[in-house]
Design a protein around this motif. Structure first.
Motif, PDB file in Angstrom:
ATOM      1  N   LEU A  77     -45.506  61.584  -6.789  1.00  0.00           N
ATOM      2  CA  LEU A  77     -46.087  61.535  -5.913  1.00  0.00           C
ATOM      3  C   LEU A  77     -46.670  61.803  -4.281  1.00  0.00           C
ATOM      4  O   LEU A  77     -45.553  62.106  -4.294  1.00  0.00           O
ATOM      5  N   THR A  78     -47.227  62.665  -3.727  1.00  0.00           N
ATOM      6  CA  THR A  78     -47.561  62.895  -2.560  1.00  0.00           C
ATOM      7  C   THR A  78     -46.690  62.520  -1.742  1.00  0.00           C
ATOM      8  O   THR A  78     -47.543  60.697  -1.250  1.00  0.00           O
ATOM      9  N   GLN A  79     -45.886  62.769  -0.530  1.00  0.00           N
ATOM     10  CA  GLN A  79     -45.245  62.082   0.548  1.00  0.00           C
ATOM     11  C   GLN A  79     -45.184  63.083   1.280  1.00  0.00           C
ATOM     12  O   GLN A  79     -44.966  64.202   1.412  1.00  0.00           O
ATOM     13  N   VAL A  80     -45.281  62.417   3.077  1.00  0.00           N
ATOM     14  CA  VAL A  80     -44.407  63.771   3.729  1.00  0.00           C
ATOM     15  C   VAL A  80     -43.206  62.753   5.054  1.00  0.00           C
ATOM     16  O   VAL A  80     -44.240  61.856   4.687  1.00  0.00           O
ATOM     17  N   THR A  81     -41.953  63.186   5.128  1.00  0.00           N
ATOM     18  CA  THR A  81     -41.545  62.775   5.753  1.00  0.00           C
ATOM     19  C   THR A  81     -41.074  63.023   7.374  1.00  0.00           C
ATOM     20  O   THR A  81     -40.783  64.155   6.751  1.00  0.00           O
ATOM     21  N   LEU A  82     -41.429  63.238   7.928  1.00  0.00           N
ATOM     22  CA  LEU A  82     -41.052  63.411   9.422  1.00  0.00           C
ATOM     23  C   LEU A  82     -40.125  62.592  10.213  1.00  0.00           C
ATOM     24  O   LEU A  82     -40.273  61.861  10.970  1.00  0.00           O
ATOM     25  N   ASP A  83     -39.064  63.705  10.629  1.00  0.00           N
ATOM     26  CA  ASP A  83     -37.514  62.940  11.498  1.00  0.00           C
ATOM     27  C   ASP A  83     -37.564  63.958  12.311  1.00  0.00           C
ATOM     28  O   ASP A  83     -37.620  64.977  12.899  1.00  0.00           O
ATOM     29  N   LEU A  84     -37.752  63.326  13.985  1.00  0.00           N
ATOM     30  CA  LEU A  84     -38.082  63.696  15.094  1.00  0.00           C
ATOM     31  C   LEU A  84     -37.730  62.453  16.038  1.00  0.00           C
ATOM     32  O   LEU A  84     -37.918  61.540  16.027  1.00  0.00           O
ATOM     33  N   THR A  85     -37.921  63.018  17.548  1.00  0.00           N
ATOM     34  CA  THR A  85     -37.001  62.394  18.563  1.00  0.00           C
ATOM     35  C   THR A  85     -38.707  63.182  19.491  1.00  0.00           C
ATOM     36  O   THR A  85     -38.990  64.036  20.058  1.00  0.00           O
ATOM     37  N   VAL A  86     -38.883  61.555  19.866  1.00  0.00           N
ATOM     38  CA  VAL A  86     -40.156  61.657  21.512  1.00  0.00           C
ATOM     39  C   VAL A  86     -39.834  60.502  22.168  1.00  0.00           C
ATOM     40  O   VAL A  86     -39.738  59.209  21.220  1.00  0.00           O
ATOM     41  N   ALA A  87     -40.308  60.848  23.347  1.00  0.00           N
ATOM     42  CA  ALA A  87     -39.867  59.474  24.431  1.00  0.00           C
ATOM     43  C   ALA A  87     -38.466  59.052  24.463  1.00  0.00           C
ATOM     44  O   ALA A  87     -38.442  57.697  24.757  1.00  0.00           O
ATOM     45  N   GLY A  88     -37.822  59.798  24.411  1.00  0.00           N
ATOM     46  CA  GLY A  88     -36.032  59.140  24.024  1.00  0.00           C
ATOM     47  C   GLY A  88     -35.876  58.669  22.769  1.00  0.00           C
ATOM     48  O   GLY A  88     -34.864  58.170  22.722  1.00  0.00           O
ATOM     49  N   ARG A  89     -36.745  58.480  21.755  1.00  0.00           N
ATOM     50  CA  ARG A  89     -36.171  57.378  20.257  1.00  0.00           C
ATOM     51  C   ARG A  89     -36.812  58.662  19.310  1.00  0.00           C
ATOM     52  O   ARG A  89     -37.365  59.863  19.146  1.00  0.00           O
ATOM     53  N   ARG A  90     -35.966  58.102  18.397  1.00  0.00           N
ATOM     54  CA  ARG A  90     -35.773  58.575  17.302  1.00  0.00           C
ATOM     55  C   ARG A  90     -36.498  57.772  15.964  1.00  0.00           C
ATOM     56  O   ARG A  90     -35.888  57.365  15.743  1.00  0.00           O
ATOM     57  N   ILE A  91     -37.430  58.542  15.823  1.00  0.00           N
ATOM     58  CA  ILE A  91     -38.660  57.912  14.728  1.00  0.00           C
ATOM     59  C   ILE A  91     -38.012  58.801  13.425  1.00  0.00           C
ATOM     60  O   ILE A  91     -38.180  59.929  13.372  1.00  0.00           O
ATOM     61  N   GLU A  92     -38.949  58.488  12.126  1.00  0.00           N
ATOM     62  CA  GLU A  92     -39.023  58.858  10.925  1.00  0.00           C
ATOM     63  C   GLU A  92     -40.956  58.253  10.765  1.00  0.00           C
ATOM     64  O   GLU A  92     -40.564  56.822  10.392  1.00  0.00           O
ATOM     65  N   VAL A 142     -47.391  56.181  17.043  1.00  0.00           N
ATOM     66  CA  VAL A 142     -47.207  57.465  17.477  1.00  0.00           C
ATOM     67  C   VAL A 142     -47.973  58.222  18.871  1.00  0.00           C
ATOM     68  O   VAL A 142     -47.708  59.053  19.364  1.00  0.00           O
ATOM     69  N   THR A 143     -49.441  57.640  18.946  1.00  0.00           N
ATOM     70  CA  THR A 143     -50.086  58.578  19.163  1.00  0.00           C
ATOM     71  C   THR A 143     -49.887  57.993  20.778  1.00  0.00           C
ATOM     72  O   THR A 143     -50.050  58.812  22.105  1.00  0.00           O
ATOM     73  N   GLU A 144     -49.090  56.577  20.960  1.00  0.00           N
ATOM     74  CA  GLU A 144     -48.865  56.468  22.640  1.00  0.00           C
ATOM     75  C   GLU A 144     -47.631  56.845  23.615  1.00  0.00           C
ATOM     76  O   GLU A 144     -46.985  57.630  23.946  1.00  0.00           O
ATOM     77  N   LEU A 145     -46.314  57.137  22.058  1.00  0.00           N
ATOM     78  CA  LEU A 145     -45.822  57.730  22.134  1.00  0.00           C
ATOM     79  C   LEU A 145     -45.505  59.200  22.688  1.00  0.00           C
ATOM     80  O   LEU A 145     -44.922  59.920  23.311  1.00  0.00           O
ATOM     81  N   LEU A 146     -46.802  60.644  21.415  1.00  0.00           N
ATOM     82  CA  LEU A 146     -46.959  61.971  21.960  1.00  0.00           C
ATOM     83  C   LEU A 146     -47.324  61.730  23.134  1.00  0.00           C
ATOM     84  O   LEU A 146     -47.582  62.613  23.909  1.00  0.00           O
TER      85      LEU A 146
END
Length: 1000
Positions: A77-92, A142-146
């Motif tokens: 199955l097609t899948q993309v997983t992104l680990d990033l830090t934005v606005a002081g929060r570590r999200i995936e 995501v839109t609010e964090l970025l």
């Protein structure tokens, strides 16, 4: 925003799973993303954009574009997983597009829906925590964090092929949208909207006031009536002169109404005088007609009195005879009473002799009395026979009681025998019930042991849900505290910037004549700077900085409280698990019901043992009762036989005493009846003798009374007597005739009626018609006056209301003018706003000016000092101003439009602008920190010197802890950038490889 790690599976050209470590790439500050044409360099950026927004950049986001790799195995199955830090929060973020997969165990394919998942790393717990699996919620988060939409993200962060210079060449509206999101200036747009809303509200209130005033004018025109006032002034609502025109027009209408009221009052007075004259004539004619009718009526009544005189004389004669007969009435009453008594005595005597024997039918009173004494002597001789009869009755009662007792004893014996027959079954049933209660007690203990843990798990689950709600509330408070800290930081930075702008004036304030300047050292101060309006001093800046520190402390406290709540939630979750409260409550309720049911059964153990003991006692009592009943039956049978013998002897004695009678009572009753008949007959004979003498005396007295009253016989006196109704009727006739005769005699003496009878007949109908016409005219005049007075009063009240409305409209119009001026000024439509700049555009223009200054620092380095970016607020045609950009060429000294730049110039100017925008956004409180940027192609347009200068600028980003990924196939970059992410293509799909040394 900083990217850490990305995993790509079956996406674009990548058939399998590829993992990209951005932390390793970002360590060098600048890294190169290279590969052959078509290998998938741009697909790496597409994967980043897809993970964040669920879509890819630019023209590649079109219908029919398939993100799934054609090289991937059907089951992958097609899948993309992104680990990033934005606005002081570590999200995936994990996303999968809609795709086809093989059906399980069958031929063909089935569609798998698009899926998304969002997790956040909890540093305190050291684990990932799921946030959402909904596309809409994840996209919004995501839109609010970025702080950027997908298109804006591609313009600022990715800078993909074909869109590299889009922001540089964008118009003011496009720049406003991007800058508004990055710098969070929507609150200024909200101020504009609020002022516009206040303007609309004030305008609505003014129009409503004008409409109310105009409605009052319409009512005044209606109240004034036809001809009472000209039409109201014709002015549009909102016209400032409307109120004064209506007030003047209302005063004119009120004056006309007062004049009409005076005219109506004079007309009413005239009509009143005419009505009074007509009423006097009507009264005179009516009185003459009345007297003439009275005279004619009197003559008719006098003739009637003479005609009824003979009837009156006859009635008077009958009344006189009745008064004479009243003297004989007492004797008549006594005679009638004596006659009735004697007749009644004869009837009673005949009735009393009928039952007597033939030999006593004509006996006198003495003979009947002697026979009565003989019967009573025989009645007394029956006393001894009554005693025997009473004993016989008593024996009957005793025997009946014995029979009842025998039946009761026999019934007792049978009941005892029946109960004793079922004793064995009852004893066995009670013992089984005792055993059942013992088993229930065992079950109650077992369920009680299970119930307590279930209740503890239920309480823990409730605590877990409460902690979860509390955690969300704490997160909200932490977010609000963060927003407050950001606002305080922005305020501080704004005050610091304003102080720096006025620093020259602040330094100038400390200059003294002849003293050297602390900046330039000169002792001459020909033109020291002057403080500007709103100058910020050090105290204001320090206060703002202190406010910022307090806000930061509040944010830290809120974050700490949030962490504590998360720990409490984790503890509650560890104890309760994931089971829902409803499921645990249902299990606890089931165990509670089972436990309560078992306890209820076990609670009957004592009563069951008591029932067995009571049954055993009753068994003993039943045996004793059976024996006692059998003995009592034998004894009472003997007693019954003795009573039967005594009753037979007494019955023979009674037969001899009663003879033919049924018994002593019947015999005594017969004798008593005979004695009573004899006594009654003797009394009746004596009564006949007494009433005969009384009747004779009454006849003598009646004859004497009739003679003295003047009647020939007593019968004549009786006929002359009248009853009360006849007497009253005759007297009424006599009295009525006398009253009528007196009235007629009196009315014949009235002189005015006699005089009226001699005059011609009166004509009241003509006088009444004249009076009715005058009265109608008076009513019409009165109605007209009342209407005029009412119109005058109503117009006065309406005019007063109009004056009140006009006075109230003044402040509303003043407030509208003030709010409308502010609204048009902030909206850029006011004549005072020469550049037609909206409030938000004005703020964004200041931000864009900062961006241009930051971009110029790098642009001058890239262009060897030739170019600089400047902000301009000049208007272009009819468009609004405020967000323009020009490039200043130091070689010519003129400002050029960005459209005149060459391809290479456009590239590094756009790059400098993007980097400057990233710097300003990151420095701004509340802005988004852009720690990772990607540049997709464009370096091939640069010469070697410019390329070196651009790379020097990008390399300097490491000082700000940022990284830039360059997507390019330029060979020279492979030698200049040591850290590289190589994308290699093959027949079975592309792969990625991290290189940390340049290739030859």
């Amino acid at each position: 925003m900083r990217l850490h790690r990305m995993t790509v599976t079956a996406f674009g050209p990548f058939a399998g799973t590829q993992e990209i470590d951005f932390d390793a790439l970002a360590g060098a500050g600048v890294f190169l993303l290279r590969g052959q044409t078509g290998a998938g360099k741009t697909s790496v950026l597409d994967a980043v954009c897809f993970a964040l927004y669920g879509g890819v950049p630019g023209a590649r986001q079109k219908p029919g574009i398939v993100l799934r790799s054609d090289h991937a195995a059907p089951g992958t199955l097609t899948q993309v997983t992104l680990d990033l830090t934005v606005a002081g929060r570590r999200i995936e973020v994990t996303r999968s597009p809609a795709q086809q997969r093989p059906k399980k165990g069958r031929a063909g394919f089935t569609t798998v829906k698009a899926a998304s998942a969002l997790r956040e790393y909890d540093a305190a717990a050291g684990a990932w925590r799921a946030l959402s699996r909904t596309h809409q919620e994840i996209g919004k988060e995501v839109t609010e964090l970025l702080g950027m939409s997908r298109e804006q993200f591609c313009q600022v962060v990715l800078l993909p092929q074909g869109d590299f210079a889009q922001f540089l060449q964008a118009d003011a509206e496009q720049r406003a949208k991007l800058l508004g999101r990055l710098f969070d200036t929507h609150r200024f747009a909200a101020v504009e909207d609020r002022l516009a809303e206040l303007r609309r509200g004030a305008e609505t209130r003014v129009r409503a006031g004008d409409e109310r005033l105009y409605a009052l004018a319409q009512r005044i025109a209606q109240a004034a009536g036809p001809g009472g006032a000209p039409p109201p002034p014709e002015r549009a609502p909102g016209d400032p002169g409307l109120a004064q025109d209506i007030l003047a027009w209302a005063a004119a209408a009120r004056s006309v109404a007062v004049e009409r009221c005076d005219i109506a009052a004079r007309a009413l007075a005239q009509r009143g005088a005419l009505e009074a004259e007509a009423r006097a004539e009507l009264d005179a004619q009516s009185e003459l007609a009345r007297l003439q009718r009275r005279f004619a009526e009197t003559r008719e009544r006098a003739e009637s009195v003479e005609e009824s005189r003979s009837s009156r004389d006859e009635a008077q004669a009958r009344l006189d005879a009745d008064r004479r007969a009243e003297r004989v009435q007492e004797a008549l009453t006594l005679r009638e009473a004596a006659g009735r008594d004697h007749t009644a005595a004869l009837a009673a005597c005949g009735a009393a002799r009928l039952p007597l024997p033939a030999d006593l039918a004509d006996a006198g009173a003495e003979q009947l009395t002697s026979a009565e004494r003989s019967v009573r002597e025989e009645l007394g001789a029956l006393a001894s026979a009554r005693a025997a009869e009473a004993r016989v009755a008593e024996i009957g009662r005793e025997r009946a009681e014995l029979e009842r007792q025998l039946r009761a004893d026999d019934e007792t014996a049978r009941e005892a025998a029946a109960w004793l027959a079922g004793w064995d079954g009852l004893r066995a049933r009670l013992r089984e019930e005792i055993e059942a209660t013992q088993q229930a007690a065992t079950r109650a203990e077992r369920f009680g042991a299970l119930l307590d843990p279930a209740l503890r798990r239920l309480e823990a689950a409730r605590d877990r849900d409460d902690a979860e709600r509390t955690e969300r509330e704490a997160a909200t408070r932490a977010a609000r505290a963060g927003a407050a800290a950001v606002a305080a930081h922005e305020t501080w930075l704004d005050l610091r910037e304003r102080r720096l702008d006025g620093m020259a004036a602040e330094l100038a304030a400390g200059l003294a004549a002849g003293e050297p300047c602390s900046v330039c050292g000169s002792t001459q101060h020909p033109a020291p700077a002057r403080p500007a309006a709103g100058q910020v001093d050090a105290a204001a800046e320090d206060a703002a900085q202190a406010g910022h520190r307090r806000a930061e402390e509040a944010r830290a406290a809120a974050d700490a409280a949030h962490a504590r709540v998360r720990e409490a939630y984790a503890a509650a979750h560890a104890e309760a698990g994931d089971a829902p409260v409803s499921e645990l409550a249902e299990e606890a309720d089931r165990l509670s019901r089972e436990h309560e049911a078992a306890r209820t059964v076990a609670a009957r153990a004592h009563s069951a043992r008591e029932a067995l003991a009571a049954a055993e006692r009753e068994h003993r009592d039943r045996q004793a009762a059976q024996q006692h009943a059998e003995l009592a039956v034998a004894a009472r049978t003997s007693q019954r036989e003795a009573l039967e013998g005594e009753r037979a002897a007494l019955s023979e004695e009674l037969a001899r005493a009663t003879g033919a009678a049924a018994g002593i009572a019947e015999r005594a009753a017969e004798l008593e009846r005979r004695a009573g008949l004899l006594a009654a007959a003797a009394d009746a004979v004596r009564a006949v003798e007494s009433t005969a003498g009384q009747l004779k005396d009454a006849d003598a007295r009646l004859a004497d009374a009739a003679y003295r009253a003047g009647f020939d016989t007593p019968e004549a006196a009786g006929a002359a007597l009248l009853d009360g109704a006849a007497r009253r009727e005759l007297q009424h006739r006599v009295d009525a005739w006398q009253r009528e005769a007196a009235i007629v005699a009196e009315r014949l003496l009235e002189q005015d009626a006699s005089d009226a009878g001699a005059r011609p007949h009166a004509a009241p109908e003509a006088a009444r018609a004249a009076h009715d016409a005058a009265e109608r005219a008076l009513r019409e005049a009165s109605t007209a006056l009342a209407a005029a007075q009412e119109r005058r009063t109503e117009l006065g009240g309406l005019s007063a209301r109009a004056d009140t409305e006009a006075r109230a409209l003044g402040p509303l119009r003043t407030a509208y003018d003030r709010v409308a001026g502010l609204a048009t000024l902030t909206a850029g439509t006011s004549a005072d706003n020469e550049r037609r700049m909206r409030l938000e555009s004005y703020v964004l223009a200041a931000r864009l000016e900062q961006v241009a200054q930051a971009a110029t620092v790098r642009l001058q380095h890239m262009s060897a000092g030739r170019y600089a970016l400047v902000h301009t607020d000049a208007r272009v045609g009819q468009r609004r101003s405020g967000l323009g950009l020009h490039v200043v060429d130091a070689w010519t000294g003129s400002a050029r439009d960005t459209a005149t730049l060459s391809g290479g110039e456009t590239f590094f100017v756009s790059l400098a602008l993007a980097l400057g925008l990233a710097d300003v956004v990151s420095d701004e409180a509340g802005g988004v920190r852009l720690d990772t940027l990607f540049i997709d192609e464009g370096f091939g347009t640069l010469d070697d010197q410019t390329l070196d200068e651009v790379l020097d600028v990008l390399d300097g980003l490491r000082e700000r802890d940022r990284s830039v990924g360059i997507v390019s196939h330029v060979a020279d970059l492979r030698r200049r950038i040591p850290v590289q992410l190589e994308v290699m293509k093959g027949r079975h799909g592309s792969t990625v490889r991290l290189r940390t040394a340049p290739l030859d």
